[in-house]
Enzyme design. Structure first.
Site, short mmCIF file in Angstrom:
data_model
loop_
_atom_site.label_atom_id
_atom_site.label_comp_id
_atom_site.label_asym_id
_atom_site.label_seq_id
_atom_site.Cartn_x
_atom_site.Cartn_y
_atom_site.Cartn_z
N GLU A 219 82.49 -71.06 13.34
CA GLU A 219 81.70 -69.85 13.10
C GLU A 219 82.26 -69.19 11.85
O GLU A 219 83.43 -68.82 11.81
CB GLU A 219 81.84 -68.84 14.25
CG GLU A 219 81.22 -69.27 15.55
CD GLU A 219 81.43 -68.22 16.63
OE1 GLU A 219 81.90 -67.09 16.32
OE2 GLU A 219 81.16 -68.52 17.80
N ASP B 149 83.57 -55.56 16.85
CA ASP B 149 84.87 -56.12 16.51
C ASP B 149 86.02 -55.14 16.68
O ASP B 149 85.91 -53.96 16.35
CB ASP B 149 84.86 -56.65 15.07
CG ASP B 149 84.05 -57.93 14.96
OD1 ASP B 149 84.35 -58.87 15.73
OD2 ASP B 149 83.12 -57.98 14.15
#
Lengths: 274, 403
Positions: free
Chosen positions: A54, A65
């Site tokens: 990824e 995140d």
């Protein structure tokens, strides 16, 4: 296995499963600590035993995140790299690694590539760069129609998220929308290293099994080989991000290769042994 | 043109704006919130309790004051001030937090989190948390904790924990990111009390429904006093809650101009401003499609305004729709014009306004002069300026030093 998947991402995961292990999916951000090193780190991950990559394209407001990936993204943004630079790096990457790679970014970045509301341009660029799919963590299935249609036209796999808080209906909708694999978030929370694996992961995966035959990969908080081994006991794939970014920071490609080899061993030893 | 509320037909969407662009982990909570709100808004006990607390605790309805000296200065239309600065906690923010606080109680959650820029929403949230006996954490950009220190103290006095956010640009947008991350993690026990008409559905709709009491009061009061509706209502726009509150009850009255004033900072031609509708482009930020101050790659730009409360690169999706449909007019006032508005209200009316609504004063004078005598303008004075006194003193000293 009965059905041969029609895309490289699902095939990559099933090939690992047929080989007696959970697939290992490694996330690293493009441009951290710089574009060239980020490519070398992704190549090192492939070399160390990753089955799927990824490639993160940085965004200014990454609300899924935690601190590790936020900081790495900020470094890449501060360099001034654009998505076009990141795609150029991906061309080299996908030319040199034998495994499928996906782009992972936030919806606004994809939406702005090549002009406003140009998801089609983003999808074409991804396909041209040899990428096999895209992961957009702030795009839930019901807003995903436009993306699914351009992704299908460009031959890209889609990945949608499921969470321990998702209703059964939502699990089914996300799985139906996900052609590559279904992303199962192990816990409620943002990306980041964790001491122990969440107890919510296994029940989520078994709920998903009831609604889909597509590959299910578990991410968020999977940090150590022991975690990977545990997840491999019930999932088709194991996704590691923050721990890999941490390895980049600590020791560059060499440290990434070592971490990934370690995680891959966990994926093999734990596979199918809940 | 006749504008109707587009969200009636497609909940959560305002034309092509709005929606729900959030991580899957929050979708369950948004659905829960949506159904709790729909149930509560038609439930007599909820409506009565909110009305009681708005009145006896919050000090509503707030006054509509005819600003005679300001009107004289404008040499045109009569200017009224909607005195939200006189409401409890010193701004319009209590309407929203009261509604969401009571809803949180109804959902059985005991922890409130919120973002704040100027600190007004943080103070309002801390207030409601104290009133309802809830745990409270406020995320505030580190830069803003400095600019708005008085409000930090107020929040802490009421038992809230104030967390300075050091990520990104250290202002309001980063505080929202951090609050979202907290919410993703603690969604079972926690309600994220968003402070404006922004975010994923149902927030823009729900917050509007809680703040539209402002415009309803204005409507009744102006009719009583002037025998007709105003020619224009004017309000500052950051995320846009006070503006939506005063605009919404007038949307179907085509003769009432709806004028939003954004923070023009050092000028909308440059990048040092926060005028999203005047200088931004379409995009997706904080869960909704709207206008965003961003670069060509979709990276959100740092913003600047003398006022922390308007220093935000997004704007509520319904404002985007009002602008797009032509029903709303959006202009920008620079930092200098805001300071001029601040000074005018202090010196002419003996009212120290917050720097946010101070942006609307100069545009309101322009409108008054354009409409001429016989016209009626209502300016939403969304908050009082005690919190800004230190900052204004610092800026004025700086300006004096430059002379």
């Amino acid at each position: 296995m009965s059905v041969v998947p029609d895309n490289a991402v699902a095939r990559g995961i099933r090939a690992a499963n047929d080989d007696g292990r959970a697939a290992l999916v490694i996330y690293l951000p493009a441009g951290y600590p710089d574009l060239v090193t980020s490519r070398q780190c992704l190549e090192a991950a492939a070399d160390g035993g990753a089955d799927v990559l990824e490639v993160g394209f940085p965004y200014s407001d990454p609300l899924m995140d935690g601190p590790t990936i936020q900081a790495a993204n900020q470094v890449a943004l501060d360099h001034g790299y654009t998505p076009a630079d990141d795609f150029a790096m991906c061309v080299e990457l996908t030319g040199s690694v034998p495994i499928p790679a996906l782009v992972m970014t936030y919806y606004n970045v994809a939406w702005h590539y090549g002009g406003v509301d140009r998801l089609d341009a983003f999808a074409s660029a991804a396909a041209d760069a040899g990428l096999c799919g895209a992961i957009l963590p702030d795009l839930p299935a019901e807003e995903g129609g436009p993306w699914r249609s351009v992704a299908a036209k460009s031959g890209l796999s889609t990945v949608f998220f499921t969470s321990p808080s998702s209703s059964d209906d939502r699990l089914a909708a996300a799985a139906e929308a996900s052609t590559g694999f279904v992303y199962a978030t192990s816990t409620m929370g943002v990306t980041g290293k964790r001491q122990s694996l969440s107890e919510m992961a296994a029940p989520l995966v078994s709920r998903l099994r009831a609604v889909t035959e597509r590959p299910v990969c578990v991410g968020i908080g999977v940090t150590t080989a022991a975690h990977a081994r545990e997840v491999a006991g019930f999932a088709d794939g194991v996704i590691v991000g923050s721990a890999a970014v941490h390895a980049v920071t600590e020791g560059g490609p060499k440290a990434v290769r070592a971490l990934v080899a370690d995680l891959a061993e966990g994926c093999r030893r734990g596979y199918g042994r809940p | 043109m006749t504008a109707t509320d587009p969200s009636i037909n497609a909940p959560g969407h305002y034309g092509r704006f709005g929606g729900r662009f959030v991580p899957e982990a929050l979708m369950g909570a948004l659905a829960e919130l949506d159904s709790a709100f729909e149930e509560a808004r038609s439930s007599p006990d909820f409506v009565e309790r909110m009305a009681y607390l708005r009145r006896d605790y919050g000090g509503r309805p707030t006054k509509l004051y005819f600003a005679e000296r300001l009107t004289d200065r404008g040499e045109g239309a009569r200017i009224y001030l909607k005195r939200e600065d006189l409401a409890h906690t010193g701004s319009h923010k209590l309407c929203n937090v009261l509604g969401q606080g009571l809803l949180t109680e109804r959902m059985g959650k005991r922890r409130l989190i919120a973002e704040t820029g100027a600190g007004q929403h943080g103070v309002a949230t801390a207030t409601i948390a104290a009133l309802l006996g809830m745990e409270c954490r406020i995320y505030m950009g580190e830069e803003d904790t400095r600019r708005q220190h008085l409000n930090v103290v107020r929040m802490e006095l009421m038992g809230a924990e104030v967390v300075p956010v050091t990520a990104g640009t250290r202002t309001l947008k980063d505080a929202i990111n951090e609050a979202m991350r907290d919410w993703v993690t603690n969604v079972d026990s926690t309600h994220y009390l968003i402070g404006s008409v922004v975010g994923p559905h149902p927030f823009p709709l729900m917050v509007r429904e809680f703040v539209k009491v402002i415009g309803q009061e204005v409507r009744d009061e102006v009719r009583q006093r002037e025998g007709r509706l105003p020619d224009a209502v004017v309000a500052c726009v950051g995320g846009g809650s006070n503006a939506m509150g005063i605009f919404h009850p007038f949307i179907e009255d085509d003769d009432v101009r709806l004028v939003g004033v954004e923070a023009g900072g050092e000028g909308v031609d440059g990048t040092r401003h926060a005028a999203t509708l005047s200088g931004g482009t379409e995009g997706i930020l904080h869960g909704a499609r709207s206008f965003v101050l961003q670069d060509e790659y979709g990276q959100v730009r740092p913003t600047h305004s003398v006022s922390a409360g308007l220093d935000y690169p997004g704007v509520g999706p319904e404002h985007a729709w009002l602008r797009d449909s032509g029903r709303g007019e959006y202009v920008a006032a620079t930092d200098t014009e805001a300071l001029e508005g601040f000074r005018l209200l202090c010196e002419l009316e003996g009212i120290i306004p917050a720097l946010e609504p101070a942006h609307a004063v100069v545009p309101a004078l322009r409108l008054a002069s354009e409409l001429g005598p016989g016209g009626i303008v209502v300016l939403n004075l969304s908050g009082r300026g005690d919190k800004d006194v230190d900052e204004v003193e610092r800026i004025l000293a700086q300006l004096a030093g430059h002379r």
